[in-house]
Design an enzyme around this catalytic site. Structure first.
Site, PDB file in Angstrom:
ATOM      1  CG  ASP A  44      -2.299   0.538   0.955  1.00 33.64           C
ATOM      2  OD1 ASP A  44      -2.398   1.762   0.777  1.00 33.64           O
ATOM      3  OD2 ASP A  44      -3.264  -0.239   0.919  1.00 33.64           O
ATOM      4  CG  HIS A  95      -5.470   3.662   0.892  1.00 32.39           C
ATOM      5  ND1 HIS A  95      -5.042   2.365   0.687  1.00 32.39           N
ATOM      6  CD2 HIS A  95      -6.747   3.717   0.431  1.00 32.39           C
ATOM      7  CE1 HIS A  95      -6.019   1.661   0.137  1.00 32.39           C
ATOM      8  NE2 HIS A  95      -7.067   2.455  -0.037  1.00 32.39           N
ATOM      9  CB  SER A 135      -9.373   0.198   0.011  1.00 37.12           C
ATOM     10  OG  SER A 135      -8.863   0.390  -1.274  1.00 37.12           O
TER      11      SER A 135
END
Length: 338
Positions: free
Chosen positions: A17, A72, A247
């Protein structure tokens, strides 16, 4: 499920990520530490081509400093394996599993195919157990780079790694649109549910919803999920945020896979895939469908399904002749702890 197992630090979940806030109060104790590398000595102690890769690697900055540059990755990591019973923040699905940081996404949340290749190679070399990929796209409109991407993910699958992928957030049919790695056979692809355990047809404040299609294997909560974050949130007086998307669904499944592997270390990636899909809570329509896959993720159901999976037993056979040419002595030894 936590009454059965809350995870084991020996089980490593790679978060491919945008990096992870490794000092986060809810994550720090679960960040993977490279046992073959000495911190900050400027030497590639394990000879893998990366100097001081203590917690993983940052392919954007070409450094062992793997701090999140987007938020994220930290959010995803918390869903998979934030600590529990520490009186702060949240709890991840596998609160005692380890988090390997594979930073391949930049500050805008974009990924370069070469960086993904290198991150997958690193994870394979370090024998990671599970890789979460909350990312997706067609990286070259079906051209050669797509084929290379598929080949590299297949290399991870062949190495016995369970690869878990987000289905995507554009309300696309994966049978019509190429989304990697979600479309790759063998990858555990996750669509999103809301708080009513329904497939997300439309995200809050958006015109699209979760992707769907024959590639979807399982559905998991992804609508407005509260988790760890890289920047400070004054409303909650901490580094936490609420995000939505597949996600967020994918790392919950990766964390539950970590629970299963913590409970029974002899499980293969195929065993994990089977237990997770067979243990799911079926959501209408009955049976597998393109929106929910085999159903809603169910941690206890997966553990129960795992118990029904026949163990893999390896036999070592040695043969020696007796006086008679027709007689043989055969020894069989079970070499794993079954």
């Amino acid at each position: 499920a936590w009454a059965v197992t809350s995870g084991n630090a020996s089980v490593v979940i790679g978060i491919l990520d945008t990096g992870v806030r490794t000092t986060h109060e809810d994550l720090a104790q679960n960040i993977w530490v490279n046992p073959d590398e000495i911190s900050d000595n400027g030497i590639d102690d394990d000879g893998n081509g990366y100097i001081d890769d203590i917690n993983g690697w940052d392919w954007i900055g070409d450094s062992g400093v793997v701090e999140d540059n987007n938020g994220h990755g930290t959010h995803v990591a918390g869903i998979a394996a934030a600590a529990f019973n520490n009186e702060v923040g949240i709890a991840g699905a596998c609160p005692n599993c380890s988090i390997m940081v594979l930073e391949a996404g930049n500050s805008s949340g974009d990924f370069d195919t070469v960086d993904i290749f290198d991150a997958l190679n690193y994870a394979i070399d370090k024998n990671v157990d599970i890789i979460n990929m909350s990312l997706g796209g067609s990286f070259d409109d079906g051209g050669s780079i797509d084929l290379e991407f598929i080949s590299q993910v297949n290399a991870a699958l062949s190495a016995g790694i369970l690869v878990v992928s987000a289905a995507g957030n554009e309300a696309d049919n994966l049978d019509d649109v190429l989304v990697l790695p979600a479309n790759i056979t063998g990858v555990l692809t996750v669509s999103a549910s809301n708080s009513s355990d329904e497939f997300v047809t439309r995200w809050a404040g958006a015109s699209s919803g979760s992707n769907y299609g024959s590639s979807v294997d399982i559905m998991a909560p992804g609508d407005l999920i509260f988790s760890t974050y890289d920047s400070y949130n004054p409303i909650v007086s901490g580094f936490y945020e609420q995000l939505q998307g597949t996600s967020m669904s994918s790392p919950l499944v990766a964390g539950i896979a970590g629970l299963l592997l913590s409970y029974k270390s002899t499980l293969t990636s195929a065993n994990l895939y089977e237990a997770i899909t067979e243990g799911a809570t079926d959501i209408a329509p009955i049976g597998r469908d393109d929106e929910t896959g085999f159903g809603l993720i169910n941690a206890m159901g997966a553990l129960q399904a795992m118990e029904a999976i026949p163990p893999t037993i390896t036999y070592t056979l040695s043969v020696s002749t007796w006086n008679s040419i027709d007689a043989f002595e055969v020894e069989a030894t079970i070499v794993d702890d079954v």
